[in-house]
Design a protein around this motif. Structure first.
Motif, PDB file in Angstrom:
ATOM      1  N   ASN A  28       0.815  -1.313   0.073  1.00 53.72           N
ATOM      2  CA  ASN A  28      -0.122   0.018  -0.080  1.00 53.72           C
ATOM      3  C   ASN A  28       0.800   1.201  -0.065  1.00 53.72           C
ATOM      4  O   ASN A  28       0.224   2.515   0.225  1.00 53.72           O
ATOM      5  N   ASN A  29       2.060   1.184  -0.234  1.00 54.99           N
ATOM      6  CA  ASN A  29       2.965   2.320  -0.403  1.00 54.99           C
ATOM      7  C   ASN A  29       3.901   2.183  -1.489  1.00 54.99           C
ATOM      8  O   ASN A  29       4.856   2.172  -1.287  1.00 54.99           O
ATOM      9  N   ILE A  30       3.127   2.583  -2.647  1.00 52.89           N
ATOM     10  CA  ILE A  30       3.901   2.366  -3.966  1.00 52.89           C
ATOM     11  C   ILE A  30       4.020   3.595  -4.563  1.00 52.89           C
ATOM     12  O   ILE A  30       2.928   4.703  -4.650  1.00 52.89           O
ATOM     13  N   ILE A  31       5.242   4.226  -4.873  1.00 56.87           N
ATOM     14  CA  ILE A  31       5.546   5.271  -5.514  1.00 56.87           C
ATOM     15  C   ILE A  31       5.942   5.115  -7.052  1.00 56.87           C
ATOM     16  O   ILE A  31       6.724   4.274  -7.354  1.00 56.87           O
ATOM     17  N   GLY A  32       5.214   5.803  -8.079  1.00 58.86           N
ATOM     18  CA  GLY A  32       5.314   5.513  -9.389  1.00 58.86           C
ATOM     19  C   GLY A  32       6.249   6.625  -9.947  1.00 58.86           C
ATOM     20  O   GLY A  32       6.020   7.872  -9.627  1.00 58.86           O
ATOM     21  N   VAL A  33       7.153   6.338 -10.856  1.00 57.48           N
ATOM     22  CA  VAL A  33       7.913   7.568 -11.748  1.00 57.48           C
ATOM     23  C   VAL A  33       7.653   7.088 -13.250  1.00 57.48           C
ATOM     24  O   VAL A  33       7.931   5.854 -13.543  1.00 57.48           O
ATOM     25  N   ASP A  34       7.465   7.981 -14.049  1.00 62.77           N
ATOM     26  CA  ASP A  34       7.505   7.657 -15.553  1.00 62.77           C
ATOM     27  C   ASP A  34       7.742   9.031 -16.252  1.00 62.77           C
ATOM     28  O   ASP A  34       7.570  10.084 -15.648  1.00 62.77           O
ATOM     29  N   PHE A  35       8.361   8.819 -17.284  1.00 56.09           N
ATOM     30  CA  PHE A  35       8.717   9.920 -18.346  1.00 56.09           C
ATOM     31  C   PHE A  35       7.216  10.522 -18.842  1.00 56.09           C
ATOM     32  O   PHE A  35       7.523  11.661 -19.196  1.00 56.09           O
ATOM     33  N   SER A  36       6.419   9.945 -19.150  1.00 54.53           N
ATOM     34  CA  SER A  36       5.272  10.342 -19.828  1.00 54.53           C
ATOM     35  C   SER A  36       4.256  10.836 -18.852  1.00 54.53           C
ATOM     36  O   SER A  36       3.840  10.106 -17.981  1.00 54.53           O
ATOM     37  N   GLU A  37       3.895  12.105 -18.965  1.00 52.91           N
ATOM     38  CA  GLU A  37       2.837  12.487 -18.222  1.00 52.91           C
ATOM     39  C   GLU A  37       1.507  11.975 -18.597  1.00 52.91           C
ATOM     40  O   GLU A  37       0.501  11.589 -17.678  1.00 52.91           O
ATOM     41  N   GLN A  38       1.099  11.596 -19.750  1.00 47.39           N
ATOM     42  CA  GLN A  38      -0.030  10.626 -20.011  1.00 47.39           C
ATOM     43  C   GLN A  38      -0.127   9.334 -19.335  1.00 47.39           C
ATOM     44  O   GLN A  38      -1.348   9.049 -18.855  1.00 47.39           O
ATOM     45  N   LEU A  40       1.270   8.691 -16.629  1.00 52.48           N
ATOM     46  CA  LEU A  40       1.290   9.199 -15.224  1.00 52.48           C
ATOM     47  C   LEU A  40      -0.484   9.417 -14.756  1.00 52.48           C
ATOM     48  O   LEU A  40      -0.976   9.070 -13.663  1.00 52.48           O
ATOM     49  N   GLU A  41      -1.174   9.954 -15.769  1.00 54.16           N
ATOM     50  CA  GLU A  41      -2.509  10.264 -15.695  1.00 54.16           C
ATOM     51  C   GLU A  41      -3.233   8.875 -15.525  1.00 54.16           C
ATOM     52  O   GLU A  41      -4.182   8.851 -14.784  1.00 54.16           O
ATOM     53  N   VAL A  42      -3.028   8.034 -16.395  1.00 54.00           N
ATOM     54  CA  VAL A  42      -3.530   6.432 -16.349  1.00 54.00           C
ATOM     55  C   VAL A  42      -3.269   6.049 -14.793  1.00 54.00           C
ATOM     56  O   VAL A  42      -4.198   5.621 -14.360  1.00 54.00           O
ATOM     57  N   GLY A  43      -2.160   6.234 -14.361  1.00 58.29           N
ATOM     58  CA  GLY A  43      -1.774   5.779 -13.041  1.00 58.29           C
ATOM     59  C   GLY A  43      -2.564   6.453 -11.820  1.00 58.29           C
ATOM     60  O   GLY A  43      -3.011   5.815 -10.998  1.00 58.29           O
ATOM     61  N   ARG A  44      -2.778   7.658 -12.221  1.00 59.46           N
ATOM     62  CA  ARG A  44      -3.649   8.561 -11.303  1.00 59.46           C
ATOM     63  C   ARG A  44      -5.218   7.915 -11.074  1.00 59.46           C
ATOM     64  O   ARG A  44      -5.792   7.643 -10.044  1.00 59.46           O
ATOM     65  N   LYS A  45      -5.621   7.668 -12.284  1.00 58.92           N
ATOM     66  CA  LYS A  45      -6.924   7.147 -12.332  1.00 58.92           C
ATOM     67  C   LYS A  45      -7.230   5.743 -11.727  1.00 58.92           C
ATOM     68  O   LYS A  45      -8.089   5.285 -11.212  1.00 58.92           O
ATOM     69  N   LYS A  46      -5.824   4.864 -11.819  1.00 61.71           N
ATOM     70  CA  LYS A  46      -6.238   3.548 -11.226  1.00 61.71           C
ATOM     71  C   LYS A  46      -6.047   3.586  -9.592  1.00 61.71           C
ATOM     72  O   LYS A  46      -6.415   2.589  -8.932  1.00 61.71           O
ATOM     73  N   GLN A  47      -5.338   4.764  -9.140  1.00 61.47           N
ATOM     74  CA  GLN A  47      -5.451   5.052  -7.607  1.00 61.47           C
ATOM     75  C   GLN A  47      -4.612   4.035  -6.865  1.00 61.47           C
ATOM     76  O   GLN A  47      -5.307   3.581  -5.741  1.00 61.47           O
ATOM     77  N   VAL A  48      -3.608   3.342  -7.307  1.00 61.20           N
ATOM     78  CA  VAL A  48      -2.880   2.361  -6.522  1.00 61.20           C
ATOM     79  C   VAL A  48      -1.792   2.944  -5.980  1.00 61.20           C
ATOM     80  O   VAL A  48      -0.831   2.397  -5.161  1.00 61.20           O
ATOM     81  N   TYR A  49      -1.161   4.289  -6.568  1.00 63.39           N
ATOM     82  CA  TYR A  49       0.002   4.643  -6.203  1.00 63.39           C
ATOM     83  C   TYR A  49      -0.203   5.680  -4.864  1.00 63.39           C
ATOM     84  O   TYR A  49      -0.978   6.589  -4.973  1.00 63.39           O
ATOM     85  N   THR A  50       0.931   5.930  -3.987  1.00 63.92           N
ATOM     86  CA  THR A  50       0.707   6.946  -2.886  1.00 63.92           C
ATOM     87  C   THR A  50       1.148   8.063  -3.394  1.00 63.92           C
ATOM     88  O   THR A  50       0.774   9.347  -2.951  1.00 63.92           O
ATOM     89  N   ALA A  51       2.111   8.093  -4.540  1.00 71.38           N
ATOM     90  CA  ALA A  51       2.763   9.326  -5.254  1.00 71.38           C
ATOM     91  C   ALA A  51       2.882   9.055  -6.709  1.00 71.38           C
ATOM     92  O   ALA A  51       3.371   8.037  -6.739  1.00 71.38           O
TER      93      ALA A  51
END
Length: 58
Positions: A28-38, A40-51
């Motif tokens: 439950n404490n997963i941080i994501g990093v990616d080059f693509s802002e698009q 990252l937006e997919v990641g935000r919608k999935k709501q599995v990352y703390t940041a």
């Protein structure tokens, strides 16, 4: 990793598949990093990352 609260970095979070799999395993404490802002937006919608952060891994 037995500690489900450990901080995990998903470097190159991209399609969010790793983050989703880790969340399903109870992490439950997963941080994501990616080059693509698009992506990252997919990641935000999935709501599995703390940041989520945009960054170049080079």
């Amino acid at each position: 990793m037995p500690d489900k609260d450990a901080i995990i970095l998903d470097a190159g979070a991209g399609t969010v598949m790793v983050g989703e799999a880790l969340a399903e395993l109870g992490y439950n404490n997963i941080i994501g990093v990616d080059f693509s802002e698009q992506m990252l937006e997919v990641g935000r919608k999935k709501q599995v990352y703390t940041a989520l952060y945009q960054g170049n891994l080079e």
